[in-house]
Design an enzyme around this catalytic site. Structure first.
Site, PDB file in Angstrom:
ATOM      1  N   ARG A 176      34.302  50.823  38.887  1.00 32.24           N
ATOM      2  CA  ARG A 176      35.685  50.374  38.685  1.00 32.24           C
ATOM      3  C   ARG A 176      35.757  49.273  37.632  1.00 32.24           C
ATOM      4  O   ARG A 176      36.800  49.073  37.007  1.00 32.24           O
ATOM      5  CB  ARG A 176      36.283  49.893  40.021  1.00 32.24           C
ATOM      6  CG  ARG A 176      37.785  49.762  40.000  1.00 32.24           C
ATOM      7  CD  ARG A 176      38.364  49.469  41.366  1.00 32.24           C
ATOM      8  NE  ARG A 176      38.078  48.090  41.791  1.00 32.24           N
ATOM      9  CZ  ARG A 176      38.456  47.568  42.958  1.00 32.24           C
ATOM     10  NH1 ARG A 176      39.120  48.306  43.820  1.00 32.24           N
ATOM     11  NH2 ARG A 176      38.160  46.313  43.277  1.00 32.24           N
ATOM     12  N   ARG A 219      44.298  41.946  37.382  1.00 30.17           N
ATOM     13  CA  ARG A 219      43.347  42.768  36.618  1.00 30.17           C
ATOM     14  C   ARG A 219      44.122  43.440  35.491  1.00 30.17           C
ATOM     15  O   ARG A 219      45.352  43.591  35.590  1.00 30.17           O
ATOM     16  CB  ARG A 219      42.762  43.863  37.512  1.00 30.17           C
ATOM     17  CG  ARG A 219      41.933  43.336  38.642  1.00 30.17           C
ATOM     18  CD  ARG A 219      41.540  44.471  39.589  1.00 30.17           C
ATOM     19  NE  ARG A 219      40.857  43.935  40.743  1.00 30.17           N
ATOM     20  CZ  ARG A 219      40.874  44.500  41.942  1.00 30.17           C
ATOM     21  NH1 ARG A 219      41.534  45.620  42.133  1.00 30.17           N
ATOM     22  NH2 ARG A 219      40.218  43.950  42.940  1.00 30.17           N
ATOM     23  N   ARG A 247      32.341  41.118  48.006  1.00 30.96           N
ATOM     24  CA  ARG A 247      33.066  42.272  48.548  1.00 30.96           C
ATOM     25  C   ARG A 247      32.140  43.180  49.351  1.00 30.96           C
ATOM     26  O   ARG A 247      32.529  43.698  50.406  1.00 30.96           O
ATOM     27  CB  ARG A 247      33.744  43.047  47.412  1.00 30.96           C
ATOM     28  CG  ARG A 247      35.028  42.401  46.978  1.00 30.96           C
ATOM     29  CD  ARG A 247      35.440  42.736  45.559  1.00 30.96           C
ATOM     30  NE  ARG A 247      36.418  41.745  45.124  1.00 30.96           N
ATOM     31  CZ  ARG A 247      37.724  41.849  45.303  1.00 30.96           C
ATOM     32  NH1 ARG A 247      38.221  42.920  45.853  1.00 30.96           N
ATOM     33  NH2 ARG A 247      38.538  40.883  44.931  1.00 30.96           N
TER      34      ARG A 247
END
Ligand SMILES: Nc1nc2c(ncn2[C@@H]2O[C@H](COP(=O)(O)OP(=O)(O)O)[C@@H](O)[C@H]2O)c(=O)[nH]1
Ligand SMILES: Nc1ncnc2c1ncn2[C@@H]1O[C@H](COP(=O)(O)OP(=O)(O)O)[C@@H](O)[C@H]1O
Length: 211
Positions: free
Chosen positions: A149, A56, A160
């Protein structure tokens, strides 16, 4: 009980016990462990896992993860280089023996950030860590934190959230975790985490004084 006490003391002589942090993606594991490592400089060391997922923005190869291809990861597993490995949300993750040894060689508290499959597999080893579960206050809050996020695609987010249901159920099973922390207010959760690892922090500090 007595044997457990002896075992714990023997482990302490060999070095501090590692700490496993587990819980749903987005529960706050990275946030809490980074805070801990910042406050206690040179007490903790992070077990840098391998993963096949992409880095990321802001993540560093060798610091957050070792980013590898599936072929490289599989070859390492075949060679017996991993303590445990798992498939999570379409990617491979694993703890190499070297990742833990690097930290333990420095007599630091080794922190492992792993999913529930990792917890099950670490339980089969002689690592003897403190098992800490980090949980969100609710699924709604978890979803909001993961969305805010801004690291996941909609597909990855849904995977997730799906996995989170199992992780939440797993944390409720008796005898798996030593401590379950609900990360609602960050400072409260952090205080609970510090409390859970205080004994090991003292082990490290005593070793520093005597060496
Ligand atoms: N079993 C196992 N799980 C891992 C390992 N490294 C990370 N994980 C878990 O993989 C999941 C996804 O991690 P990541 O992609 O970094 O996403 P995040 O947890 O949302 O930041 C989390 O539950 C991690 O705890 C590992 O070496 N082994
Ligand atoms: N107590 C908290 N209150 C509000 N936001 C939080 C709290 N703890 C973590 N967060 C935020 O939630 C998101 C997920 O946290 P993160 O540490 O990345 O979770 P994990 O490592 O378990 O996947 C991050 O954006 C983080 O800043």
């Amino acid at each position: 009980m007595f044997m457990r006490f002896i075992y714990k003391r023997l482990s302490a002589m060999a070095g501090p016990r590692p700490v496993v942090l587990s819980g749903p993606s987005g529960a706050g594991k990275s946030t809490l462990l980074k805070k801990l490592m910042k406050e206690y400089n040179n007490v903790f060391g992070f077990s840098v896992s391998h993963t096949t997922r992409n880095p990321r923005p802001g993540e560093e190869n060798g610091k957050d993860y070792h980013y590898v291809t599936r072929d490289v990861m599989k070859a390492g597993i075949d060679k017996g280089e991993f303590i445990e490995n798992a498939e999570f949300s379409g990617n491979m993750y694993g703890t190499s023996k070297a990742a833990v040894q690097d930290v333990q060689a420095k007599n630091l508290i080794c922190i492992l950030d792993i999913d529930m499959q990792g917890v099950k597999n670490i339980k089969k080893t002689d690592l003897n860590p403190i098992y800490i579960s980090i949980q969100p206050p609710s699924m709604e809050v978890l979803e909001k934190r993961l969305r805010d996020r801004k690291t996941e695609s909609e597909e990855s987010l849904q995977k997730r959230l799906n996995a989170a249901k199992n992780e939440i159920e797993f944390s409720k099973k008796p005898g798996i975790f030593d401590v379950v922390i609900v990360n609602d207010n960050l400072e409260d959760a952090y205080d609970q985490l510090k409390n859970a690892v205080l004994e090991e922090i003292n082990v490290v500090n005593k070793m520093k004084v005597s060496s």
